[in-house]
Write an enzyme that holds these catalytic residues in place. Structure first.
Site, PDB file in Angstrom:
ATOM      1  N   ASN A 104      61.939   5.015  -9.642  1.00 37.22           N
ATOM      2  CA  ASN A 104      61.448   6.370  -9.500  1.00 37.22           C
ATOM      3  C   ASN A 104      62.323   7.222 -10.306  1.00 37.22           C
ATOM      4  OD1 ASN A 104      63.199   5.026  -7.169  1.00 37.22           O
ATOM      5  ND2 ASN A 104      63.930   6.871  -6.740  1.00 37.22           N
ATOM      6  N   HIS A 155      51.902  10.041  -0.418  1.00 36.34           N
ATOM      7  CA  HIS A 155      52.271  11.511  -1.051  1.00 36.34           C
ATOM      8  C   HIS A 155      52.672  11.462  -2.643  1.00 36.34           C
ATOM      9  CE1 HIS A 155      56.859  11.358  -0.843  1.00 36.34           C
ATOM     10  NE2 HIS A 155      56.494  10.516  -0.046  1.00 36.34           N
ATOM     11  N   CYS A 157      65.844  12.026  -2.701  1.00 37.72           N
ATOM     12  CA  CYS A 157      66.212  11.688  -1.394  1.00 37.72           C
ATOM     13  C   CYS A 157      67.554  11.751  -1.454  1.00 37.72           C
ATOM     14  CB  CYS A 157      65.783  10.245  -0.996  1.00 37.72           C
ATOM     15  SG  CYS A 157      63.802   9.964  -1.301  1.00 37.72           S
ATOM     16  N   SER A 192      52.717   4.620  -0.802  1.00 38.42           N
ATOM     17  CA  SER A 192      52.972   5.669  -0.278  1.00 38.42           C
ATOM     18  C   SER A 192      52.168   6.696  -0.661  1.00 38.42           C
ATOM     19  CB  SER A 192      54.311   6.221  -0.468  1.00 38.42           C
ATOM     20  OG  SER A 192      54.489   7.592  -0.095  1.00 38.42           O
ATOM     21  N   GLY A 219      55.950   5.031   2.470  1.00 38.08           N
ATOM     22  CA  GLY A 219      56.485   3.952   2.018  1.00 38.08           C
ATOM     23  C   GLY A 219      57.777   3.509   2.291  1.00 38.08           C
ATOM     24  N   THR A 220      58.616   4.329   2.943  1.00 40.71           N
ATOM     25  CA  THR A 220      59.778   3.838   3.518  1.00 40.71           C
ATOM     26  C   THR A 220      59.424   2.540   4.746  1.00 40.71           C
ATOM     27  OG1 THR A 220      61.046   5.656   3.206  1.00 40.71           O
ATOM     28  CG2 THR A 220      61.899   4.367   4.715  1.00 40.71           C
ATOM     29  N   THR A 256      47.838   4.432  17.312  1.00 48.55           N
ATOM     30  CA  THR A 256      46.805   4.929  16.992  1.00 48.55           C
ATOM     31  C   THR A 256      46.741   5.350  15.361  1.00 48.55           C
ATOM     32  OG1 THR A 256      46.340   5.650  19.205  1.00 48.55           O
ATOM     33  CG2 THR A 256      44.998   6.727  17.371  1.00 48.55           C
ATOM     34  N   GLN A 315      55.920   4.150  -6.765  1.00 50.44           N
ATOM     35  CA  GLN A 315      56.026   4.893  -7.999  1.00 50.44           C
ATOM     36  C   GLN A 315      54.683   4.466  -8.908  1.00 50.44           C
ATOM     37  OE1 GLN A 315      57.033   7.994  -8.413  1.00 50.44           O
ATOM     38  NE2 GLN A 315      58.488   8.015  -6.915  1.00 50.44           N
TER      39      GLN A 315
HETATM   40  N1  PLP Z   1      60.204   3.782  -2.956  1.00 55.06           N
HETATM   41  C1  PLP Z   1      60.236   4.413  -3.814  1.00 55.06           C
HETATM   42  C2  PLP Z   1      60.117   3.670  -5.372  1.00 55.06           C
HETATM   43  C3  PLP Z   1      60.262   5.850  -3.875  1.00 55.06           C
HETATM   44  O1  PLP Z   1      60.228   6.519  -4.813  1.00 55.06           O
HETATM   45  C4  PLP Z   1      59.968   6.461  -2.602  1.00 55.06           C
HETATM   46  C5  PLP Z   1      60.062   7.999  -2.490  1.00 55.06           C
HETATM   47  O2  PLP Z   1      60.813   8.636  -3.032  1.00 55.06           O
HETATM   48  C6  PLP Z   1      59.929   5.557  -1.596  1.00 55.06           C
HETATM   49  C7  PLP Z   1      60.050   4.261  -1.641  1.00 55.06           C
HETATM   50  C8  PLP Z   1      59.747   6.017  -0.109  1.00 55.06           C
HETATM   51  O3  PLP Z   1      58.583   6.479   0.233  1.00 55.06           O
HETATM   52  P1  PLP Z   1      58.207   7.721   1.523  1.00 55.06           P
HETATM   53  O4  PLP Z   1      58.745   9.012   0.913  1.00 55.06           O
HETATM   54  O5  PLP Z   1      56.810   7.560   1.545  1.00 55.06           O
HETATM   55  O6  PLP Z   1      59.109   7.142   2.573  1.00 55.06           O
END
Ligand code: PLP
Length: 397
Positions: free
Chosen positions: A153, A203, A327, A201, A72-73, A239, A181
């Protein structure tokens, strides 16, 4: 002791069906999708089938609008930096909100500091909602991008994305939403929402960590972040992570299949948890919108105690919860989300996020409701803030 995981917004375990779908792509079907031979053809087909499934899951018009990323980042960075670098000749302005995830806030900060991009951080109301009128008012002739998250989140509040989408379209401005989310929890239709870019994302929806998607509406011009091969139609070199891509597509399929039942079941459990906590423990409040909130998330402030203390005590009893964003936990700074919502710092410090998911049962909630009041009572008995409170009450009497 049975461990009870209530931190599904931080990450989810890989669904067994997802793992089963992925395994052959580690062991037997391992060709490079760019290779012309039959090994490569097999994995290319797997990647393109997955792209098609995910496009459908998001309501995209065309599978080519799906670009695979590592998380997601990366999707958020790609959206924000990609649009800005594609407009580098202009004097750029970005509109975002004060409650975004750091994966949106930090790229904005970076662009502002390094490249002089002008960034507006919109405020939110006490529930954590952005006012679409504020979006409208903030637009200038320099605005190149609006980036507002779909669901938060930390508190779960859902933003009026469709309304903001209409404003963006009217003004011809690119609109990105961080749906990390939201994906897998509520249905997403990129066309109905009116977004040009949307991040997800793996996970967070029972696929592995290390896979993400950026939906890029046809015709949206982004500068790539990674340069190398011509993968992903020259938008993201590297890849393809075939097994994880297959896993993400399977996770989307499962989410679509189970969403109706899961959302009802999990909402009932969250309501039980909230009613139980607010009923059994005094001086507690829910942070977030009462209704416009993802069904699995309860962020609760326990006044006169530190959230970190609650987290540690619950951990010793086998429960995994979170304070603030996963995080950023480890820092005792009050959450930027709660601060933006106007939650007083002393209440923000005592906030805990419970996020429920696929494996949460009623028994888990019952156990939590048995253990938590005792933990809060013990922590308060040691808290100088609580002592002051008791003294104040006695003086009034
Ligand atoms: N955006 C939101 C709203 C999230 O909650 C998160 C992860 O907690 C992210 C982005 C980042 O995603 P990733 O952990 O896949 O980099």
């Amino acid at each position: 002791m049975k461990k009870i995981y209530l931190d599904y917004n931080a990450t989810t375990p890989v669904h067994p069906e997802v793992l089963d779908a992925m395994l052959p792509y580690f062991r037997d079907i391992y060709g490079n999708p760019s290779s012309v031979h039959s090994f490569g053809q097999k994995t290319r087909k797997a990647v393109e089938d997955a792209r098609e499934k995910i496009a459908k899951f998001l309501g995209a018009e065309n599978p080519s609008e799906i670009v695979f990323t590592s998380c997601g980042t990366e999707s958020n960075n790609f959206a924000i930096k990609g649009i800005t670098f594609a407009n580098k000749d202009k004097n750029c302005h970005i509109i975002t909100s004060a409650i975004e995830h750091h994966a949106v806030l930090e790229p904005c900060e970076y662009l502002s500091k390094k490249f002089g991009v002008d960034v507006t951080y919109l405020p939110v109301d006490k529930y954590g909602i952005v006012n679409p009128d504020d979006v409208k008012k903030s637009i200038t002739e320099k605005t190149i991008l609006i980036s507002i998250m779909y669901a938060n989140n930390e508190v779960g509040t859902i933003q009026p994305i469709e309304e903001i989408g209409k404003i963006a379209k009217e003004k011809n401005i690119i609109f990105h939403t961080d749906a990390v989310q939201t994906a897998g929890k509520i249905p997403i239709d990129v066309q109905k929402l009116g977004v040009d870019l949307l991040s997800i994302s793996g996970h967070k929806l029972y696929a592995p960590k290390g896979i993400g998607v950026l939906y890029i509406k046809k015709g949206t011009k982004l500068h790539p972040l990674l340069h190398g091969g011509s993968h992903e139609k020259n938008r993201r070199a590297g890849t393809e992570n075939v097994s994880y891509i297959v896993g993400l597509a399977k996770a989307c399929e499962i989410a679509e299949r189970d969403m109706d039942n899961e959302s009802k079941r999990i909402l009932a459990l969250r309501q039980k948890l909230e009613k139980g906590i607010l009923g059994k423990i005094e001086y507690t409040q829910i942070n977030g919108h009462p209704e416009k909130r993802i069904y699995n998330t309860a962020n609760i402030s326990f006044n006169y105690v530190e959230g970190e203390g609650i987290l540690m005590s619950l951990d010793m009893e086998g429960f995994a919860v979170s304070t603030g964003s996963a995080c950023t936990s480890g820092s005792l700074e009050p959450s930027h989300v709660l601060s933006a919502m106007g939650v007083p710092p002393e209440n923000a410090q005592g906030s805990v996020r419970f996020s429920l998911g696929h494996y949460t049962t009623e028994k888990d909630i019952d156990k939590l409701l048995k253990v938590l009041p005792k933990i809060i009572e013990r922590l308060r008995s040691m808290s100088p803030l609580w002592e002051d409170r008791i003294k104040a009450i006695k003086n009034v009497k």
